[in-house]
Design an enzyme around this catalytic site. Structure first.
Site, PDB file in Angstrom:
ATOM      1  N   LYS A 159       0.836  -1.198   0.000  1.00 28.43           N
ATOM      2  CA  LYS A 159       0.000   0.000   0.000  1.00 28.43           C
ATOM      3  C   LYS A 159       0.882   1.263   0.000  1.00 28.43           C
ATOM      4  O   LYS A 159       0.743   2.140  -0.862  1.00 28.43           O
ATOM      5  CB  LYS A 159      -0.916   0.010   1.240  1.00 28.43           C
TER       6      LYS A 159
ATOM      7  N   ASP B 112      -6.150   0.552   0.844  1.00 30.55           N
ATOM      8  CA  ASP B 112      -6.289   0.880   2.268  1.00 30.55           C
ATOM      9  C   ASP B 112      -7.706   0.520   2.700  1.00 30.55           C
ATOM     10  O   ASP B 112      -8.445  -0.136   1.948  1.00 30.55           O
ATOM     11  CB  ASP B 112      -5.985   2.371   2.502  1.00 30.55           C
TER      12      ASP B 112
END
Ligand code: SF4
Length: 457
Positions: A121, A140
């Site tokens: 991420k 996320d």
């Protein structure tokens, strides 16, 4: 609609809403964004931005952070949560960047992943925001939630969700998709109490459809099937002044999309749908089920057509090989054996339409509804029937009190006296007579600006 088509319709709408999608974290160098992203785990961007104002004043670059004392950093970042681990990650990451990458944040996924506290991420955010590189899609909590709500993925695992998204979206869109979904998740499609009423994407949202289905069940209850007779539901949509169509018989879209979904849900819950010939002639409906038909056969279509006027090119006839269809007509026209009628019967039969001749009522020459219902119950084992119109049919069922439930959908518009009435002449000249037939109001539901009244005898 394919998943890709749906995804791109969503993307287009989001791009219209957010013209310049980017991270809300404040930074002036790739290294600052790296620190801010490490701090943002389980923390809001707003909080991180407050903390980094002072942090970046005290520690000006990667070399300052590499030399920093962990306890000092912990004090600075305490309000971001998980401060012990985050401080450790920031210092170790800084040391590695100094030792292995000459003080520069690397711009390759594999290298970024060697840094402590950096998973895909964070790496994706750095690559897209600082180096304009699309090597993946940052997943996320918002991206994960929205991906599930739009049915882009079934997985809970961020790496698998990322793979699903990468399969759906073209590489050129990978960088923007994260920011668009994050923004929408933050301000509209929130984790708790998503603002579905304001949402422009509900037609693509699986979560919304599921929620709506449950809501309908909750409001109206599940239809009770009665064993010794057919459970009859009448449903029609009308204007505020009681018209189901304009004077030119235009009736499509009299109610909104949400009510249309409700109508299809009703269809899916019934064994058969019944309409009169005028509805077939003027609306040319298919009378099938959309939205709620899962592994279930379409309800049987019943057409009341006393004189066999059904057009050969109507959608009902065109689809009758795939959806079981019955026409009830006046038995006398079958007995006459006229060439034109016989020809028509043959054509309808070729299309697998079953034709049943029944008696008509002496009073109004309409087909005898009791005979129709007897046939449906005894011969076809129909237990639940949805009567959808038009006005003559609804009025005949109502007059004979042949119903268990009525749903009236009302759109607050006026069509005027020359429109087509939902309920025809009832010959009621005294209010007391009307009051004697007053229906019980079971519930009212507001669907956007349309209302659904649920009534029983
Ligand atoms: S309809 Fe509701 S749950 Fe679905 S995307 Fe919109 S806000 Fe989110």
């Amino acid at each position: 609609m394919s998943i890709k088509d749906k995804a791109y319709k969503i993307l287009k709408k989001l791009k219209n809403i957010y013209k310049n999608p980017k991270t809300e974290l404040n930074y002036s160098t790739p290294f600052e964004l790296l620190v801010a992203t490490i701090l943002s785990a389980q923390c809001t961007d707003k909080r991180v931005n407050t903390v980094t104002i002072e942090l970046f004043k005290k520690y000006k670059n990667v070399y300052d952070f590499a030399k920093a004392n962990q306890k000092d950093i912990e004090k600075e970042i305490k309000s971001c949560g998980f401060f012990h681990n985050k401080a450790k990650s920031i210092i170790e990451t800084s040391k590695r960047i100094v030792d292995f990458y000459n003080g520069q944040v690397p711009d390759e996924m594999e290298e970024l992943l060697t840094l402590r506290g950096v998973a895909r991420k964070t790496a994706n955010i750095i690559l897209s925001s600082c180096f304009d590189k699309a090597q993946g899609i940052a997943v996320d909590t918002h991206v994960k939630r929205l991906s599930k709500r739009f049915c882009f993925t079934k997985s809970e695992n961020p790496d698998l969700i990322e793979k699903d998204l990468m399969n759906i979206f073209d590489r050129k869109d990978w960088n923007s998709i994260n920011y668009l979904l994050v923004n929408y998740g933050r301000y509209v499609c929130k984790a708790i109490n998503p603002r579905c009423d304001f949402c422009e994407l509900h037609e693509y949202c699986c979560h919304f459809k599921e929620k709506n289905k449950k809501e309908l069940k909750h409001i109206f209850g599940i239809e009770k099937k009665i064993d010794n007779k057919i459970f009859i539901t009448i449903k029609f949509a009308q204007s505020l002044d009681g018209k189901i169509a304009t004077k030119s018989y235009e009736s499509k879209w009299i109610s909104n999309e949400k009510c249309l979904e409700f109508a299809h849900k009703l269809r899916s819950e019934n064994d058969a749908i019944l309409v009169g010939i005028n509805t077939v002639i003027h609306d040319d409906p298919i009378l099938n089920v959309r939205f709620f038909q899962k592994n279930k056969k379409s309800p049987i279509r019943i057409i009341l057509d006393g004189n066999l006027k059904i057009p050969k090119n109507s959608k009902i006839v065109k689809t009758s090989k795939i959806i079981k269809t019955l026409i009830f007509c006046n038995v006398n026209i079958l007995k006459k054996n006229e060439i034109g009628t016989l020809k028509k019967i043959n054509e309808l039969k070729k299309n697998k339409i079953k034709i049943i001749g029944i008696k008509t009522c002496k009073k109004n020459n309409a087909l005898d509804l009791n005979e129709v219902l007897n046939y449906l119950y005894k011969k076809l084992r129909i237990k639940t029937l949805l009567v959808e119109g038009g006005g003559e049919i609804i009025t005949n069922f109502y007059k004979k009190f042949l119903f268990d439930k009525i749903f009236v959908i009302i759109n607050p518009i006026f069509i005027g006296n020359d429109g087509i009435s939902a309920i025809k002449n009832l010959n009621i000249d005294k209010i007391e007579i009307a009051k004697g037939k007053k229906l019980k109001l079971i519930g009212v539901k507001n669907f956007d600006d349309n209302f659904i009244f649920e009534l029983s005898k």
